[in-house]
Structures are given as structure tokens and as C-alpha cells.
Scaffold this motif. Structure first.
Motif, PDB file in Angstrom:
ATOM      1  N   GLU A 105     -15.889  -2.385 -11.238  1.00  0.00           N
ATOM      2  CA  GLU A 105     -14.755  -3.310 -11.113  1.00  0.00           C
ATOM      3  C   GLU A 105     -13.485  -2.709 -11.704  1.00  0.00           C
ATOM      4  OE1 GLU A 105     -17.774  -4.302 -12.506  1.00  0.00           O
ATOM      5  OE2 GLU A 105     -18.468  -5.221 -10.636  1.00  0.00           O
ATOM      6  N   ASN A 106     -13.627  -1.943 -12.797  1.00  0.00           N
ATOM      7  CA  ASN A 106     -12.460  -1.275 -13.377  1.00  0.00           C
ATOM      8  C   ASN A 106     -11.838  -0.318 -12.364  1.00  0.00           C
ATOM      9  OD1 ASN A 106     -14.552  -1.161 -16.126  1.00  0.00           O
ATOM     10  ND2 ASN A 106     -12.634  -2.300 -16.231  1.00  0.00           N
ATOM     11  N   TRP A 107     -12.685   0.462 -11.705  1.00  0.00           N
ATOM     12  CA  TRP A 107     -12.208   1.403 -10.696  1.00  0.00           C
ATOM     13  C   TRP A 107     -11.552   0.669  -9.541  1.00  0.00           C
ATOM     14  CZ3 TRP A 107     -11.130   6.276 -10.986  1.00  0.00           C
ATOM     15  CH2 TRP A 107     -11.770   7.077 -11.937  1.00  0.00           C
ATOM     16  N   GLU A 108     -12.210  -0.392  -9.068  1.00  0.00           N
ATOM     17  CA  GLU A 108     -11.659  -1.147  -7.942  1.00  0.00           C
ATOM     18  C   GLU A 108     -10.282  -1.702  -8.279  1.00  0.00           C
ATOM     19  OE1 GLU A 108     -14.812  -3.957  -7.336  1.00  0.00           O
ATOM     20  OE2 GLU A 108     -15.856  -2.647  -5.905  1.00  0.00           O
ATOM     21  N   ASN A 109     -10.140  -2.243  -9.488  1.00  0.00           N
ATOM     22  CA  ASN A 109      -8.852  -2.797  -9.916  1.00  0.00           C
ATOM     23  C   ASN A 109      -7.776  -1.708  -9.998  1.00  0.00           C
ATOM     24  OD1 ASN A 109      -9.876  -5.393 -10.094  1.00  0.00           O
ATOM     25  ND2 ASN A 109     -10.341  -5.210 -12.274  1.00  0.00           N
ATOM     26  N   CYS A 110      -8.140  -0.563 -10.538  1.00  0.00           N
ATOM     27  CA  CYS A 110      -7.171   0.526 -10.670  1.00  0.00           C
ATOM     28  C   CYS A 110      -6.767   1.070  -9.296  1.00  0.00           C
ATOM     29  CB  CYS A 110      -7.747   1.647 -11.538  1.00  0.00           C
ATOM     30  SG  CYS A 110      -7.902   1.177 -13.273  1.00  0.00           S
ATOM     31  N   VAL A 111      -7.729   1.186  -8.395  1.00  0.00           N
ATOM     32  CA  VAL A 111      -7.416   1.669  -7.046  1.00  0.00           C
ATOM     33  C   VAL A 111      -6.495   0.675  -6.342  1.00  0.00           C
ATOM     34  CG1 VAL A 111      -8.385   2.127  -4.754  1.00  0.00           C
ATOM     35  CG2 VAL A 111      -9.456   3.121  -6.791  1.00  0.00           C
ATOM     36  N   ARG A 112      -6.814  -0.608  -6.454  1.00  0.00           N
ATOM     37  CA  ARG A 112      -5.946  -1.629  -5.830  1.00  0.00           C
ATOM     38  C   ARG A 112      -4.538  -1.557  -6.401  1.00  0.00           C
ATOM     39  NH1 ARG A 112     -10.441  -4.945  -5.459  1.00  0.00           N
ATOM     40  NH2 ARG A 112     -10.156  -5.801  -7.536  1.00  0.00           N
ATOM     41  N   HIS A 113      -4.441  -1.406  -7.706  1.00  0.00           N
ATOM     42  CA  HIS A 113      -3.125  -1.349  -8.349  1.00  0.00           C
ATOM     43  C   HIS A 113      -2.328  -0.139  -7.858  1.00  0.00           C
ATOM     44  CE1 HIS A 113      -0.062  -1.932 -11.387  1.00  0.00           C
ATOM     45  NE2 HIS A 113      -0.188  -0.670 -11.725  1.00  0.00           N
ATOM     46  N   THR A 114      -2.953   1.025  -7.808  1.00  0.00           N
ATOM     47  CA  THR A 114      -2.228   2.221  -7.368  1.00  0.00           C
ATOM     48  C   THR A 114      -1.866   2.129  -5.887  1.00  0.00           C
ATOM     49  OG1 THR A 114      -4.314   3.412  -7.028  1.00  0.00           O
ATOM     50  CG2 THR A 114      -3.187   3.733  -9.129  1.00  0.00           C
ATOM     51  N   GLU A 115      -2.728   1.523  -5.082  1.00  0.00           N
ATOM     52  CA  GLU A 115      -2.387   1.327  -3.666  1.00  0.00           C
ATOM     53  C   GLU A 115      -1.180   0.400  -3.526  1.00  0.00           C
ATOM     54  OE1 GLU A 115      -6.104  -0.062  -2.087  1.00  0.00           O
ATOM     55  OE2 GLU A 115      -6.725   1.956  -1.486  1.00  0.00           O
ATOM     56  N   LYS A 116      -1.131  -0.622  -4.378  1.00  0.00           N
ATOM     57  CA  LYS A 116       0.009  -1.543  -4.363  1.00  0.00           C
ATOM     58  C   LYS A 116       1.294  -0.797  -4.732  1.00  0.00           C
ATOM     59  CE  LYS A 116       1.816  -5.663  -6.557  1.00  0.00           C
ATOM     60  NZ  LYS A 116       1.864  -6.364  -7.814  1.00  0.00           N
ATOM     61  N   LEU A 117       1.221   0.043  -5.761  1.00  0.00           N
ATOM     62  CA  LEU A 117       2.392   0.833  -6.158  1.00  0.00           C
ATOM     63  C   LEU A 117       2.851   1.746  -5.023  1.00  0.00           C
ATOM     64  CD1 LEU A 117       1.452   1.928  -9.790  1.00  0.00           C
ATOM     65  CD2 LEU A 117       3.144   0.222  -9.112  1.00  0.00           C
ATOM     66  N   GLN A 118       1.902   2.387  -4.351  1.00  0.00           N
ATOM     67  CA  GLN A 118       2.246   3.271  -3.239  1.00  0.00           C
ATOM     68  C   GLN A 118       2.912   2.488  -2.111  1.00  0.00           C
ATOM     69  OE1 GLN A 118      -0.943   5.964  -2.003  1.00  0.00           O
ATOM     70  NE2 GLN A 118      -1.804   5.747  -4.048  1.00  0.00           N
ATOM     71  N   ASP A 119       2.360   1.322  -1.794  1.00  0.00           N
ATOM     72  CA  ASP A 119       2.940   0.499  -0.728  1.00  0.00           C
ATOM     73  C   ASP A 119       4.359   0.063  -1.084  1.00  0.00           C
ATOM     74  OD1 ASP A 119       0.602   0.747   0.714  1.00  0.00           O
ATOM     75  OD2 ASP A 119      -0.175  -1.235   0.149  1.00  0.00           O
ATOM     76  N   GLU A 120       4.562  -0.361  -2.331  1.00  0.00           N
ATOM     77  CA  GLU A 120       5.891  -0.785  -2.769  1.00  0.00           C
ATOM     78  C   GLU A 120       6.889   0.374  -2.690  1.00  0.00           C
ATOM     79  OE1 GLU A 120       5.199  -2.278  -6.698  1.00  0.00           O
ATOM     80  OE2 GLU A 120       4.402  -4.193  -5.973  1.00  0.00           O
ATOM     81  N   ASP A 121       6.470   1.538  -3.150  1.00  0.00           N
ATOM     82  CA  ASP A 121       7.360   2.694  -3.123  1.00  0.00           C
ATOM     83  C   ASP A 121       7.640   3.141  -1.691  1.00  0.00           C
ATOM     84  OD1 ASP A 121       7.523   2.592  -5.838  1.00  0.00           O
ATOM     85  OD2 ASP A 121       6.264   4.348  -6.207  1.00  0.00           O
ATOM     86  N   TYR A 122       6.657   3.036  -0.820  1.00  0.00           N
ATOM     87  CA  TYR A 122       6.855   3.385   0.583  1.00  0.00           C
ATOM     88  C   TYR A 122       7.892   2.464   1.217  1.00  0.00           C
ATOM     89  CZ  TYR A 122       5.957   4.219   5.521  1.00  0.00           C
ATOM     90  OH  TYR A 122       6.103   4.509   6.847  1.00  0.00           O
ATOM     91  N   GLU A 123       7.808   1.177   0.918  1.00  0.00           N
ATOM     92  CA  GLU A 123       8.784   0.219   1.454  1.00  0.00           C
ATOM     93  C   GLU A 123      10.190   0.546   0.956  1.00  0.00           C
ATOM     94  OE1 GLU A 123       8.686  -2.255   3.757  1.00  0.00           O
ATOM     95  OE2 GLU A 123       6.701  -1.441   4.153  1.00  0.00           O
ATOM     96  N   LYS A 124      10.303   0.893  -0.324  1.00  0.00           N
ATOM     97  CA  LYS A 124      11.606   1.262  -0.873  1.00  0.00           C
ATOM     98  C   LYS A 124      12.146   2.514  -0.185  1.00  0.00           C
ATOM     99  CE  LYS A 124      10.554  -0.452  -5.470  1.00  0.00           C
ATOM    100  NZ  LYS A 124      10.212  -0.030  -6.844  1.00  0.00           N
ATOM    101  N   GLU A 125      11.270   3.474   0.043  1.00  0.00           N
ATOM    102  CA  GLU A 125      11.688   4.733   0.662  1.00  0.00           C
ATOM    103  C   GLU A 125      12.168   4.524   2.090  1.00  0.00           C
ATOM    104  OE1 GLU A 125      12.671   8.625   0.665  1.00  0.00           O
ATOM    105  OE2 GLU A 125      11.904   7.523  -1.046  1.00  0.00           O
TER     106      GLU A 125
END
Length: 109
Positions: free
Chosen positions: A62-82
Motif C-alpha cells: 500500500e505504501n508503494w501504491e500510494n507513492c506511485v499514485r502521488h508521483t503519477e499525479k505530480l507528473q500529470d499536473e506538471d504535464y498540464e502546466k507544460e
């Protein structure tokens, strides 16, 4: 290594260099270090090593799943900004060679 993974039916997706915020293992590592720091009372290397093994062993799926989800969210947010960056920013043109001038610059002199 990527070729070997591909032959085994896997696709290796490389993270952008110098973007540790996109790497879930960095968050897991920080979690383990926090756990060691909170339990470290002797400051002896042997005890720290034992605490680190315990911290790493305590990381759950669950720790891994949460961290992966969080980093995917960051990537998506940064992609939208870009995507919107080109609309927001005007191009900057630099003249590298001193002999290359426009007629507007000649009028200023």
C-alpha cells in the motif's frame, strides 16, 4: 537491460533525469529514513543498520501504491502546466553573433 526486459514482455519507462519528485522510491526512502530517525536513540552504526532493515521490511504494498499514485499525479499536473507554457510565454530571441542585427537595432544607435 531494457532489451532484456522487452524480451521478457516488459516495457521500461525511464524517468526524466534530475526529477526525483517523479520517483516513488525517493518517497519510500524518505519514509524509511524518518522511521529510523524517530527510533534512533543510541546513534551507533550497528543499531542504525538494524533500524534501517526494520524500516525497509515495514514498507508495505500500500505504501508503494500510494507513492506511485502521488508521483503519477505530480507528473500529470506538471504535464498540464507544460502544455500551457507555450501560450503563456512569449519567445525570447537572443543574438549570438554580434554582426547579426535587425534594422530596428540599427535605428536605435
Amino acid at each position: 537491460m531494457d532489451v532484456f526486459a522487452f524480451k521478457m514482455g516488459h516495457e521500461v519507462v525511464q524517468l526524466p533525469p534530475y526529477h526525483c519528485r517523479y520517483n516513488p522510491i525517493e518517497m519510500i526512502w524518505a519514509q524509511a529514513k524518518r522511521q529510523v530517525a524517530s527510533k534512533n536513540t543510541t546513534f551507533k552504526i550497528a543499531d542504525v543498520e538494524t533500524l534501517m532493515h526494520e524500516a525497509i521490511d515495514s514498507v508495505k504494498k500500500e505504501n508503494w501504491e500510494n507513492c506511485v499514485r502521488h508521483t503519477e499525479k505530480l507528473q500529470d499536473e506538471d504535464y498540464e502546466k507544460e502544455k500551457h507554457r507555450e501560450v503563456i510565454l512569449e519567445p525570447i530571441i537572443l543574438t549570438i553573433r554580434p554582426g547579426d542585427t535587425s534594422s530596428d537595432e540599427d535605428d536605435i544607435i
